[in-house]
Design a protein around this motif. Structure first.
Motif: not given
Length: 558
Positions: A530-558
């Protein structure tokens, strides 16, 4: 007394939208003790009185209808849909179609505000077996109000089971709007003139007469329009032109929107008729037939994304499938007698079969988490892993409710303990929202979240928010109540059944559920990160899409 106070405010709000805030305060006093954080002692028994509210809901709905059906308030929606059955009966339709036709469904075709010729065209299309399931374009003219709409219709079934499923396009095709659409499609001035006639439902012969041209000339120009638009049928051109017009109107609706802003991430909407007869809608983003990512949207924003996120999916070789849950967007509500959870999981399973999905990564936003775990428990080993972005956990009313924003806190209490009160508030909220406008609603909703208020100045993200609101209210208030109840239900059993790997991302400033509650709950039961990041708010998936994409890239290799 608290219930009477709530009803007094509910009766006042339809005619005085500015008093909606008083209604929310009355709801807060109804559900919570003084201070607004702890549930009132009698609320666990509130459901005993819930059934008595039905007459009040009906009367208040009549008041709302009187305000929303006034001629000046009749407006377009991208989601106007209705179904005509054998015998001339309109058996169902959404709120957008109800407003346009000044009618409540189900009703007879004669109850719709249509002139006799329009009713005749619809009846003939329903009776015409030769069209198969090919789309038919029908021009509809109002009888009482001078409105014109184009209906894209598909005929299904036979005999007594025949249906004509119609999607409405109500756009006032001004010369300026037709010119803008023509420019977007690369049409000449003459071709734009022909397109103008087609958009008004005219035949080639009628266009030729109107423009003083030979019929063969108009036919040749129509073929050129098909070629330039890349469409195979003129019905597809109409659909495309209407989509462009809707995007142009959306950009104009918000004065802060930049003229150069692109529409929300390019997507392909797909629809099919499910085994239970319902229409299911979902979107596809990113690479063509790439690594499958199945998305579970939150309530407010729907399955829509920024262009940068879609480009990132494409770079990763991933295809994201974003279903609209029952009653959201273009997906029909659950049938009578069918559970909301059952319809949701059934829709997901059918999409996986249709798209031949396996080794699936689930991407989950906020309140979509309970639905995702129910679906994952059904899909079993086909699930590769799960990523939760701002995902919630089963609600502890004592610990969690006091930390939520006002709207979420009231909704959480109402859908569990007093669903009729929730439906009443939601009906009024939708009506008030439509009159106040998108921006005013979002400013009120995000009042306690600086990050989300700042996001309103981003034209592309603001367009996603508007589209998400339309997606949420497409079928009226019952969807919000059903979906909220599903989110508030205890889904721990489904959580424990799912053995797939999972990763949780949460904003440090999440206004719905603080990250510490998610960390405590998840870590007590699993070893999921469980990881946290600042300045995301309700729109976290859009405002921090860089983190979401990096996590997707990592998960695709599971």
């Amino acid at each position: 007394m608290r219930l009477l106070d709530l009803l007094d405010s509910a009766y006042a709000a339809p005619n005085e939208p500015e008093r909606f805030d008083e209604l929310m305060e009355a709801a807060k006093r109804y559900f919570f003790k003084t201070g607004g954080e702890e549930l009132a002692a009698d609320i666990p028994h509130a459901v005993e009185f819930d059934g008595r509210l039905a007459p009040h809901i009906d009367r208040i709905q009549s008041m709302l209808d009187a305000t929303s059906l006034a001629p000046a308030g009749r407006s377009a929606s991208a989601y106007g849909r209705f179904t005509l059955a054998a015998g001339g009966r309109v058996i169902e339709g959404n709120e957008a179609a109800s407003r346009y036709f000044s009618a409540r469904f189900p009703c007879d075709l004669t109850a719709l505000d249509l002139d006799p010729a329009s009713r005749k065209r619809l009846s003939a299309a329903l009776a015409d077996k030769s069209s198969g399931e090919e789309p038919i374009i029908i021009r509809l003219e109002g009888q009482e109000q001078p409105n014109t709409a184009i209906a894209l219709c598909r005929r299904t079934g036979e005999g007594a089971g025949a249906r004509l499923e119609c999607s409405l396009s109500h756009v006032v095709w001004t010369d300026e709007l037709v010119s803008a659409v023509g420019e977007a499609l690369g049409l000449s001035e003459a071709e734009a003139g022909v397109l103008s006639g087609l958009l008004r439902g005219l035949s080639h012969a009628e266009i030729a007469e109107e423009r003083g041209r030979a019929a063969d000339t108009v036919k040749a120009q129509a073929k050129s329009i098909l070629r330039k638009s890349g469409a195979e049928r003129m019905s597809d051109v109409i659909h495309l032109a209407t989509s462009v017009a809707f995007l142009l109107k959306t950009a104009q609706r918000d004065p802060a929107a930049s003229a150069s802003a692109r529409p929300a991430g390019a997507s392909e909407e797909r629809r099919f008729k499910a085994a239970n007869g319902r229409i299911v809608s979902y979107y596809a983003y990113g690479a063509k037939r790439g690594a499958p990512v199945l998305y579970f949207h939150g309530s407010l924003q729907g399955p829509f994304f920024l262009n940068s996120f879609v480009n990132g999916l494409n770079d990763l070789g991933a295809t994201l499938y974003g279903p609209s849950r029952p009653g959201f967007g273009g997906t029909d509500p659950a049938r009578k007698g069918e559970s909301y959870d059952g319809a949701t999981v059934s829709d997901i399973a059918e999409i996986c079969v249709r798209e031949k999905l396996d080794d699936i990564l689930l991407l989950v936003q906020q309140g979509g988490v309970s639905h995702a775990y129910r679906a994952a428990a059904t899909l079993g080993e086909r699930v590769k892993g799960m990523i939760m972005v701002g995902g919630g956990v089963p609600i502890d009313e004592v610990a969690h409710l006091p930390t939520m924003d006002r709207y979420t806190r009231i909704a959480a209490a109402a859908v569990k303990h007093a669903p009729a009160v929730m439906e009443l508030i939601t009906r009024i909220a939708i009506s008030v929202f439509k009159r106040r406008g998108y921006r005013r609603f979002l400013e009120d909703y995000f009042a306690g979240s600086p990050a989300d208020l700042a996001a309103l100045s981003d034209p592309e993200l603001y367009a996603i928010m508007e589209r998400g609101l339309d997606h949420l209210i497409a079928h009226g208030p019952k969807t919000f109540v059903s979906d909220g109840a599903a989110q508030m239900a205890d889904w721990r059993e489904d959580f424990e059944r799912v053995k797939a790997r999972a990763f949780w991302l949460h904003a440090e400033d999440d206004p719905i559920l603080p990250a510490r509650f998610v960390q405590e709950w998840v870590r007590a039961r699993t070893n999921h990160p469980v990881e946290t990041a600042p300045e995301g708010g309700y729109n976290f998936i859009h405002r921090r899409s860089d983190l979401v994409l990096a996590t997707i890239e990592e998960a695709l290799a599971w």
